[in-house]
Design a protein around this motif. Structure first.
Motif, PDB file in Angstrom:
ATOM      1  N   ALA A   1       0.845  -1.188   0.000  1.00 60.57           N
ATOM      2  CA  ALA A   1       0.000   0.000   0.000  1.00 60.57           C
ATOM      3  C   ALA A   1       0.886   1.246   0.000  1.00 60.57           C
ATOM      4  CB  ALA A   1      -0.904  -0.007   1.226  1.00 60.57           C
ATOM      5  N   PRO A   2       0.475   2.314  -0.673  1.00 55.32           N
ATOM      6  CA  PRO A   2       1.298   3.534  -0.694  1.00 55.32           C
ATOM      7  C   PRO A   2       1.403   4.162   0.689  1.00 55.32           C
ATOM      8  CG  PRO A   2      -0.866   3.917  -1.689  1.00 55.32           C
ATOM      9  CD  PRO A   2      -0.766   2.449  -1.453  1.00 55.32           C
ATOM     10  N   ALA A   3       2.527   4.823   0.940  1.00 57.77           N
ATOM     11  CA  ALA A   3       2.751   5.443   2.256  1.00 57.77           C
ATOM     12  C   ALA A   3       1.861   6.641   2.474  1.00 57.77           C
ATOM     13  CB  ALA A   3       4.214   5.835   2.392  1.00 57.77           C
ATOM     14  N   THR A   4       1.477   7.360   1.393  1.00 57.90           N
ATOM     15  CA  THR A   4       0.622   8.534   1.511  1.00 57.90           C
ATOM     16  C   THR A   4      -0.551   8.431   0.558  1.00 57.90           C
ATOM     17  OG1 THR A   4       1.966   9.709  -0.122  1.00 57.90           O
ATOM     18  CG2 THR A   4       2.539  10.019   2.206  1.00 57.90           C
ATOM     19  N   LYS A   5      -1.553   9.226   0.841  1.00 56.66           N
ATOM     20  CA  LYS A   5      -2.712   9.305  -0.048  1.00 56.66           C
ATOM     21  C   LYS A   5      -3.155  10.765  -0.182  1.00 56.66           C
ATOM     22  CE  LYS A   5      -5.976   8.319   3.693  1.00 56.66           C
ATOM     23  NZ  LYS A   5      -7.070   7.451   4.151  1.00 56.66           N
TER      24      LYS A   5
ATOM     25  N   THR B   1      -0.839   7.209   5.082  1.00 55.16           N
ATOM     26  CA  THR B   1      -1.894   6.188   5.093  1.00 55.16           C
ATOM     27  C   THR B   1      -2.176   5.691   6.501  1.00 55.16           C
ATOM     28  OG1 THR B   1      -1.129   5.525   2.909  1.00 55.16           O
ATOM     29  CG2 THR B   1      -2.617   4.014   4.040  1.00 55.16           C
ATOM     30  N   SER B   2      -1.115   5.421   7.262  1.00 54.64           N
ATOM     31  CA  SER B   2      -1.272   4.970   8.645  1.00 54.64           C
ATOM     32  C   SER B   2      -0.699   6.030   9.577  1.00 54.64           C
ATOM     33  CB  SER B   2      -0.552   3.636   8.867  1.00 54.64           C
ATOM     34  OG  SER B   2       0.824   3.782   8.572  1.00 54.64           O
ATOM     35  N   LYS B   3      -1.493   6.444  10.544  1.00 52.30           N
ATOM     36  CA  LYS B   3      -1.066   7.489  11.468  1.00 52.30           C
ATOM     37  C   LYS B   3      -0.065   6.944  12.482  1.00 52.30           C
ATOM     38  CE  LYS B   3      -5.185  10.386  11.261  1.00 52.30           C
ATOM     39  NZ  LYS B   3      -6.254  11.034  12.059  1.00 52.30           N
ATOM     40  N   ALA B   4       0.892   7.765  12.877  1.00 54.70           N
ATOM     41  CA  ALA B   4       1.853   7.399  13.915  1.00 54.70           C
ATOM     42  C   ALA B   4       1.179   7.475  15.275  1.00 54.70           C
ATOM     43  CB  ALA B   4       3.061   8.337  13.868  1.00 54.70           C
ATOM     44  N   PRO B   5       1.615   6.667  16.238  1.00 51.06           N
ATOM     45  CA  PRO B   5       0.999   6.736  17.573  1.00 51.06           C
ATOM     46  C   PRO B   5       1.191   8.100  18.213  1.00 51.06           C
ATOM     47  CG  PRO B   5       2.994   5.409  17.609  1.00 51.06           C
ATOM     48  CD  PRO B   5       2.702   5.685  16.179  1.00 51.06           C
TER      49      PRO B   5
END
Length: 232
Positions: A34-38, A55-59
């Motif tokens: 999956a791409p790192a950004t969108k 794409t996935s938020k950091a904690p």
């Protein structure tokens, strides 16, 4: 061994079997990552029309220092195997600990793998204790314990230390530093259990001549004696 037939040069007839032999059968095709950004639409005149977001938020919270994660063990503990020469009633020689050199009578093996033994206490002063079988010598002498069963309540939890609640004052800790803590009296219930076990074992010991003297005598080696040359 005969070679498999070929449909065409370089193409074997039994293709599925060849793939299975090489361990390629059942492998899944790798999916694209999956791409790192969108790209996200953003409202507002000064904010622009689009923006790239991860794409996935950091904690949101993280430890200031690196915390080591404990390594997960896949090993499961196995029950300790009892030596074939050790059976209930066997006379053992303790090699380590407070009662090293004493002869004791084996009663049963506990769930932890340790051996439950006794002197008996009235003969040589060894109470009900747990001993590791690695630190005992098995002798050929046996006490006939037919019909005797150890109380089920005498297990590993029976020997657990009693935790005394209450925090001593700082002054008491300062003056008592380095001194051994006083031991409490033996509970009456444990004293009664010891007498009950000793009663049955002493009755069996008295049936054999000189067995009580043998249990009372301590084991030791003199000059020129070697344990691997002795027959116990």
């Amino acid at each position: 061994m005969a070679r498999s037939k070929q449909i065409a040069p370089g193409i074997p007839a039994r293709r599925p079997q060849a793939v299975a032999r090489r361990g390629l059968k059942g492998l899944k095709k790798s999916e694209p990552e999956a791409p790192a950004t969108k790209e996200v639409q953003v409202g507002g005149e000064k904010n622009g029309s689009t923006r790239l977001v991860p794409t996935s938020k950091a904690p949101r919270y993280y430890p200031a220092d690196d915390v080591r994660q404990p390594k997960k063990s896949r090993k499961s503990p196995k029950p300790t195997k009892l030596r074939p020469s050790i059976v209930p009633g066997s006379v053992l020689i303790v090699l380590a600990g407070r009662f090293r050199g004493k002869r004791v009578v084996f009663l049963k093996q506990l769930e932890s793998g340790l051996l439950l033994v006794t002197g008996p206490y009235k003969i040589n002063g060894v109470p009900l204790r747990r001993v590791n079988q690695a630190y005992v010598i098995t002798t050929s002498t046996k006490v006939d314990l037919e019909g005797f069963e150890v109380d089920p309540k005498i297990d590993d939890t029976y020997f657990a230390k009693v935790v005394v609640k209450g925090v001593p004052s700082a002054e008491a800790e300062f003056f008592e530093e380095g001194k051994p803590k006083p031991k409490g009296p033996l509970p009456e219930a444990k004293s009664a259990d010891q007498k009950e076990v000793d009663k049955a074992i002493i009755a069996a010991v008295q049936k054999q001549e000189n067995l009580a003297k043998y249990l009372k005598a301590s084991f030791g080696l003199t000059k020129g004696q070697y344990p691997h040359q002795l027959v116990f």
